[in-house]
Design a protein around this motif. Structure first.
Motif, PDB file in Angstrom:
ATOM      1  N   LEU A  38       0.837  -1.192   0.000  1.00  0.00           N
ATOM      2  CA  LEU A  38       0.000   0.000   0.000  1.00  0.00           C
ATOM      3  C   LEU A  38       0.875   1.247   0.000  1.00  0.00           C
ATOM      4  N   PRO A  39       0.396   2.340  -0.555  1.00  0.00           N
ATOM      5  CA  PRO A  39       1.163   3.594  -0.500  1.00  0.00           C
ATOM      6  C   PRO A  39       1.418   3.997   0.943  1.00  0.00           C
ATOM      7  N   GLN A  40       2.642   4.379   1.229  1.00  0.00           N
ATOM      8  CA  GLN A  40       2.993   4.782   2.582  1.00  0.00           C
ATOM      9  C   GLN A  40       2.719   6.253   2.840  1.00  0.00           C
ATOM     10  N   ASP A  41       2.713   7.041   1.776  1.00  0.00           N
ATOM     11  CA  ASP A  41       2.495   8.477   1.875  1.00  0.00           C
ATOM     12  C   ASP A  41       0.999   8.763   1.753  1.00  0.00           C
ATOM     13  N   GLN A  42       0.378   9.222   2.843  1.00  0.00           N
ATOM     14  CA  GLN A  42      -1.066   9.474   2.805  1.00  0.00           C
ATOM     15  C   GLN A  42      -1.423  10.579   1.823  1.00  0.00           C
ATOM     16  N   ALA A  43      -0.516  11.534   1.615  1.00  0.00           N
ATOM     17  CA  ALA A  43      -0.781  12.590   0.634  1.00  0.00           C
ATOM     18  C   ALA A  43      -0.881  11.989  -0.766  1.00  0.00           C
ATOM     19  N   ASP A  65      -3.384  10.673  10.563  1.00  0.00           N
ATOM     20  CA  ASP A  65      -2.647  10.979   9.337  1.00  0.00           C
ATOM     21  C   ASP A  65      -3.551  10.942   8.111  1.00  0.00           C
ATOM     22  N   VAL A  66      -4.448   9.964   8.078  1.00  0.00           N
ATOM     23  CA  VAL A  66      -5.370   9.867   6.940  1.00  0.00           C
ATOM     24  C   VAL A  66      -6.303  11.075   6.902  1.00  0.00           C
ATOM     25  N   LEU A  67      -6.852  11.430   8.054  1.00  0.00           N
ATOM     26  CA  LEU A  67      -7.795  12.544   8.095  1.00  0.00           C
ATOM     27  C   LEU A  67      -7.115  13.863   7.738  1.00  0.00           C
ATOM     28  N   LEU A  68      -5.880  14.047   8.184  1.00  0.00           N
ATOM     29  CA  LEU A  68      -5.158  15.264   7.825  1.00  0.00           C
ATOM     30  C   LEU A  68      -4.833  15.299   6.332  1.00  0.00           C
ATOM     31  N   SER A  69      -4.538  14.133   5.757  1.00  0.00           N
ATOM     32  CA  SER A  69      -4.215  14.091   4.322  1.00  0.00           C
ATOM     33  C   SER A  69      -5.424  14.413   3.463  1.00  0.00           C
ATOM     34  N   LYS A  76     -15.671  13.654   0.794  1.00  0.00           N
ATOM     35  CA  LYS A  76     -16.516  13.355   1.949  1.00  0.00           C
ATOM     36  C   LYS A  76     -16.032  12.070   2.617  1.00  0.00           C
ATOM     37  N   VAL A  77     -15.954  12.090   3.929  1.00  0.00           N
ATOM     38  CA  VAL A  77     -15.318  11.000   4.668  1.00  0.00           C
ATOM     39  C   VAL A  77     -16.284  10.381   5.671  1.00  0.00           C
ATOM     40  N   MET A  78     -16.310   9.040   5.696  1.00  0.00           N
ATOM     41  CA  MET A  78     -16.961   8.294   6.766  1.00  0.00           C
ATOM     42  C   MET A  78     -15.859   7.739   7.665  1.00  0.00           C
ATOM     43  N   VAL A  79     -15.858   8.160   8.927  1.00  0.00           N
ATOM     44  CA  VAL A  79     -14.918   7.595   9.889  1.00  0.00           C
ATOM     45  C   VAL A  79     -15.624   6.482  10.649  1.00  0.00           C
ATOM     46  N   MET A  80     -14.840   5.674  11.351  1.00  0.00           N
ATOM     47  CA  MET A  80     -15.425   4.536  12.060  1.00  0.00           C
ATOM     48  C   MET A  80     -14.964   4.506  13.509  1.00  0.00           C
ATOM     49  N   LEU A  81     -15.908   4.190  14.380  1.00  0.00           N
ATOM     50  CA  LEU A  81     -15.606   3.857  15.757  1.00  0.00           C
ATOM     51  C   LEU A  81     -15.518   2.332  15.794  1.00  0.00           C
ATOM     52  N   PRO A  82     -14.307   1.778  15.826  1.00  0.00           N
ATOM     53  CA  PRO A  82     -14.133   0.329  15.632  1.00  0.00           C
ATOM     54  C   PRO A  82     -14.815  -0.523  16.704  1.00  0.00           C
ATOM     55  N   ASN A  83     -15.091  -1.772  16.350  1.00  0.00           N
ATOM     56  CA  ASN A  83     -15.743  -2.704  17.267  1.00  0.00           C
ATOM     57  C   ASN A  83     -14.984  -2.841  18.584  1.00  0.00           C
ATOM     58  N   ASP A  84     -13.657  -2.906  18.511  1.00  0.00           N
ATOM     59  CA  ASP A  84     -12.869  -3.077  19.734  1.00  0.00           C
ATOM     60  C   ASP A  84     -13.031  -1.884  20.666  1.00  0.00           C
ATOM     61  N   PRO A 110     -13.617  22.096   9.922  1.00  0.00           N
ATOM     62  CA  PRO A 110     -14.260  21.735   8.644  1.00  0.00           C
ATOM     63  C   PRO A 110     -13.277  21.367   7.537  1.00  0.00           C
ATOM     64  N   ALA A 111     -11.958  21.439   7.816  1.00  0.00           N
ATOM     65  CA  ALA A 111     -10.977  21.202   6.752  1.00  0.00           C
ATOM     66  C   ALA A 111     -11.151  19.821   6.130  1.00  0.00           C
ATOM     67  N   THR A 112     -11.291  18.805   6.985  1.00  0.00           N
ATOM     68  CA  THR A 112     -11.596  17.459   6.496  1.00  0.00           C
ATOM     69  C   THR A 112     -13.109  17.288   6.550  1.00  0.00           C
ATOM     70  N   LYS A 113     -13.674  16.929   5.427  1.00  0.00           N
ATOM     71  CA  LYS A 113     -15.137  16.937   5.285  1.00  0.00           C
ATOM     72  C   LYS A 113     -15.729  15.622   5.789  1.00  0.00           C
ATOM     73  N   ILE A 114     -15.720  15.441   7.105  1.00  0.00           N
ATOM     74  CA  ILE A 114     -16.312  14.248   7.705  1.00  0.00           C
ATOM     75  C   ILE A 114     -17.827  14.409   7.697  1.00  0.00           C
ATOM     76  N   THR A 115     -18.507  13.484   7.032  1.00  0.00           N
ATOM     77  CA  THR A 115     -19.960  13.592   6.893  1.00  0.00           C
ATOM     78  C   THR A 115     -20.717  12.479   7.604  1.00  0.00           C
ATOM     79  N   SER A 116     -20.009  11.432   8.052  1.00  0.00           N
ATOM     80  CA  SER A 116     -20.711  10.342   8.725  1.00  0.00           C
ATOM     81  C   SER A 116     -19.768   9.566   9.634  1.00  0.00           C
TER      82      SER A 116
END
Length: 240
Positions: A38-43, A65-69, A76-84, A110-116
């Motif tokens: 996988l790409p190591q550079d999130q940008a 790092d992902v959210l900042l990139s 539009k981004v969906m983030v997750m609250l993991p099961n663990d 608002p820089a990262t457009k988290i919508t869900s």
């Protein structure tokens, strides 16, 4: 069980596969990072998404790092609250849910457009011990968003495994399995309706075709246009 009409998010469940909001005319990817090469550079990943016209992305946590990139990309981004984290009590009450939302959502807006926010992933399948708490977890996260004045900006859902559906072909026969239909899905659907959110389902259409190749056409599993599938014709026992 009578179901209200919902916007259904079809999450084609693999590390980097397309998903779409039904009727919204946008396409995105599920961005998993448990793989090789996988790409190591999130940008670089953010640029790859933009270069390919991707407007939505789901991640399986709320990695900093992902959210900042993804900031200032308008993706539009969906983030997750993991099961663990759910099992450790991250959304077990309002103060804990508020802490999680403040640190993992509000901090990037608002820089990262988290919508869900996905509260868990395939909880019925992966952590069935949390089933009866799931809607309460979702409600706590929703209350945290409301307290931060984000309830209109960010929606709460939880992707369910397709194993929660029985008699799934043809689609007109689909229903939730008895173990979760009334105890979990009924209050969940009420929650989604009340909050204007969506029902999210992880789909694996190739598996459906693999299990029933004589009745399920390739166009069905690929999502291509085809004539409808009449229930009385498609479900007829070929031996009768």
């Amino acid at each position: 069980m009578a179901l209200a009409r919902f916007l259904v998010v079809l999450l084609l469940g693999a590390p980097l596969l397309l998903f779409s909001y039904a009727g919204a005319g946008e396409v995105g990817v599920s961005y998993g990072r448990v793989a090789s090469n996988l790409p190591q550079d999130q940008a670089q990943v953010a640029k790859l998404l933009k270069d390919n016209g991707i407007t939505k992305v789901r991640i399986y946590d709320a990695d900093r790092d992902v959210l900042l990139s993804l900031a200032n990309t308008n993706i539009k981004v969906m983030v997750m609250l993991p099961n663990d984290d759910l099992a450790r009590g991250a959304a077990s009450d309002l103060p804990r849910a508020l802490d999680w939302v403040r640190n993992n959502v509000a901090a990037y807006l608002p820089a990262t457009k988290i919508t869900s926010i996905a509260v868990g992933n395939e909880v019925f399948h992966e952590r069935s011990d949390l089933n009866l708490q799931l809607v309460q977890f979702m409600s706590n996260v929703q209350a945290a968003l409301a307290q931060l004045n984000l309830a209109d900006t960010v929606k709460v859902s939880t992707p369910i495994a397709f194993s929660a559906i029985t008699d799934s072909f043809p689609p007109s026969k689909g229903r939730f399995v008895n173990e979760v239909a009334d105890s979990v899905m009924r209050p969940m659907l009420q929650f989604l309706q009340q909050t204007g959110s969506f029902l999210a389902i992880n789909l694996y259409p190739y598996i459906a075709e693999l299990d029933n190749p004589t009745q399920i056409r390739n166009d069905y599993s690929l999502g291509n246009y085809a004539a409808g599938v009449p229930a009385d014709e498609c479900w007829r026992d070929p031996e009768v």
